[in-house]
Enzyme design. Structure first.
Site, PDB file in Angstrom:
ATOM      1  N   ASP A  88       0.792  -1.198   0.046  1.00 45.01           N
ATOM      2  CA  ASP A  88       0.040   0.044  -0.224  1.00 45.01           C
ATOM      3  C   ASP A  88       0.864   1.385   0.079  1.00 45.01           C
ATOM      4  O   ASP A  88       2.073   1.369   0.384  1.00 45.01           O
ATOM      5  CB  ASP A  88      -0.970   0.066   1.243  1.00 45.01           C
ATOM      6  CG  ASP A  88      -1.739   1.374   1.312  1.00 45.01           C
ATOM      7  OD1 ASP A  88      -2.422   1.701  -0.054  1.00 45.01           O
ATOM      8  OD2 ASP A  88      -1.945   2.028   2.164  1.00 45.01           O
ATOM      9  N   CYS A 103      -4.275  -1.508  -2.084  1.00 45.99           N
ATOM     10  CA  CYS A 103      -4.513  -0.081  -2.425  1.00 45.99           C
ATOM     11  C   CYS A 103      -5.377   0.245  -3.499  1.00 45.99           C
ATOM     12  O   CYS A 103      -5.074  -0.331  -4.658  1.00 45.99           O
ATOM     13  CB  CYS A 103      -3.124   0.715  -2.517  1.00 45.99           C
ATOM     14  SG  CYS A 103      -3.131   2.362  -2.856  1.00 45.99           S
ATOM     15  N   ASN A 104      -6.507   0.983  -3.455  1.00 49.16           N
ATOM     16  CA  ASN A 104      -7.238   1.173  -4.690  1.00 49.16           C
ATOM     17  C   ASN A 104      -6.735   1.924  -5.558  1.00 49.16           C
ATOM     18  O   ASN A 104      -6.867   1.794  -6.836  1.00 49.16           O
ATOM     19  CB  ASN A 104      -8.609   1.735  -3.960  1.00 49.16           C
ATOM     20  CG  ASN A 104      -9.409   0.905  -3.226  1.00 49.16           C
ATOM     21  OD1 ASN A 104     -10.204   0.185  -3.672  1.00 49.16           O
ATOM     22  ND2 ASN A 104      -9.225   0.909  -1.941  1.00 49.16           N
ATOM     23  N   CYS A 144     -11.102   2.707  -0.434  1.00 51.04           N
ATOM     24  CA  CYS A 144      -9.755   3.163  -0.178  1.00 51.04           C
ATOM     25  C   CYS A 144      -9.222   2.381   1.249  1.00 51.04           C
ATOM     26  O   CYS A 144     -10.168   2.594   2.106  1.00 51.04           O
ATOM     27  CB  CYS A 144      -9.765   4.878   0.114  1.00 51.04           C
ATOM     28  SG  CYS A 144      -8.111   5.190   0.801  1.00 51.04           S
TER      29      CYS A 144
END
Ligand code: DGL
Length: 280
Positions: free
Chosen positions: A16, A79-80, A198
């Site tokens: 991330d 992590c989007n 998120c």
């Protein structure tokens, strides 16, 4: 004797931009405790949310290559923003050149696959970083899998900085949380499910709950990603075979390990000692 690195068992890599992926890793660890994991947070360069497509792609590729250099055969982009802006290019363009037997998976697809079974009204709201929202990844993926679902979105550019700066449970956070929750709800009266798009946002869930009516469900992604990983490993025994099973986690950050240790120890409820690394 030459040892083929492809045959050496290695942890699953979890990446991330900062602390957010820890919310995903903690769910993965509870569902799949037998495996080993390496967590990498690029805290020095977080947040990624307002950065350009090219920058997020470059940073994410650095991180994936670093996790591969640690031996990982499988990397999860927890992590989007990285999943929205870098995953496809890495899967299509980079992996065939680096090592076509390695895999990189994201968090958007597993989340989208779960939505239809949760919403009753078929009206869903997505909260995410500016990068994720501008990419329209959620709308695109949802329209492929569940075209009957109406999607409204809201970018919350201040939320990741609140988490990364340890302000997420302080009174000042209320202002920014209420602002974006109200904006999202004003876009569609029939929303019954809000997706925290998120991985940092589960840390704000108490604040988010304060401003959302009781009949609206809030979905964090961790358990969907964990279930999807379990299913993936079941369907890919050749990959499952290559995962180290020592039940341990190693933590790495690109910024101060003191800050990371404090934050991660609180979240995992045990003492965590991370190492600082440089990505290039
Ligand atoms: N946790 C990342 C995500 O899921 C945060 C991105 C950022 O660094 O802004 O999108």
């Amino acid at each position: 004797m030459i040892v083929d690195s492809n045959q050496i068992k290695a942890p699953i890599g979890v990446f991330d931009s900062g602390f957010g992926g820890l919310t995903v890793l903690s769910e993965i660890k509870s569902l799949l405790p037998e495996y080993s994991y390496i967590y990498l947070g690029d805290n020095m360069r977080a947040p990624y949310g307002n950065r350009s497509f090219d920058t997020v792609y470059e940073f994410t590729l650095n991180a994936v290559k670093w996790l591969f250099s640690q031996g990982c055969h499988l990397v999860i982009l927890a992590c989007n923003t990285a999943s929205a802006k870098a995953l496809r290019s890495i899967q299509r363009r980079d992996l065939p050149q680096i090592d076509s037997s390695r895999r990189v998976l994201g968090v958007i697809r597993p989340t989208v696959e779960s939505i239809a079974s949760i919403t009753n009204t078929n009206h869903v709201g997505i909260l995410g970083t500016s990068g994720t929202i501008k990419s329209k990844s959620y709308e695109i993926e949802i329209s492929k899998l569940s075209p009957e679902i109406k999607v409204s979105t809201e970018a919350c550019p201040m939320w990741v900085p609140l988490v990364e700066n340890n302000e997420y449970d302080k009174p000042g956070a209320d202002y920014f949380v209420k602002q974006h929750v109200d904006n999202l709800l004003s876009k569609d009266n029939n929303i019954d499910t809000i997706i925290l798009g998120c991985t940092h946002y589960p840390l704000l869930v108490n604040k988010i709950n304060k401003f959302i009516p009781d009949n609206i469900k809030i979905m964090s992604q961790g358990n969907f990603v964990a279930e999807s990983l379990k299913d993936y490993l079941f369907r890919h025994p050749e990959m499952e075979f290559k995962i180290e099973k020592k039940s341990d986690i190693r933590f790495y950050t690109t910024d101060s390990s003191d800050d990371f240790n404090m934050f991660a120890s609180l979240l995992f409820n045990e003492e965590i000692i991370a190492q600082q690394v440089t990505l290039q």
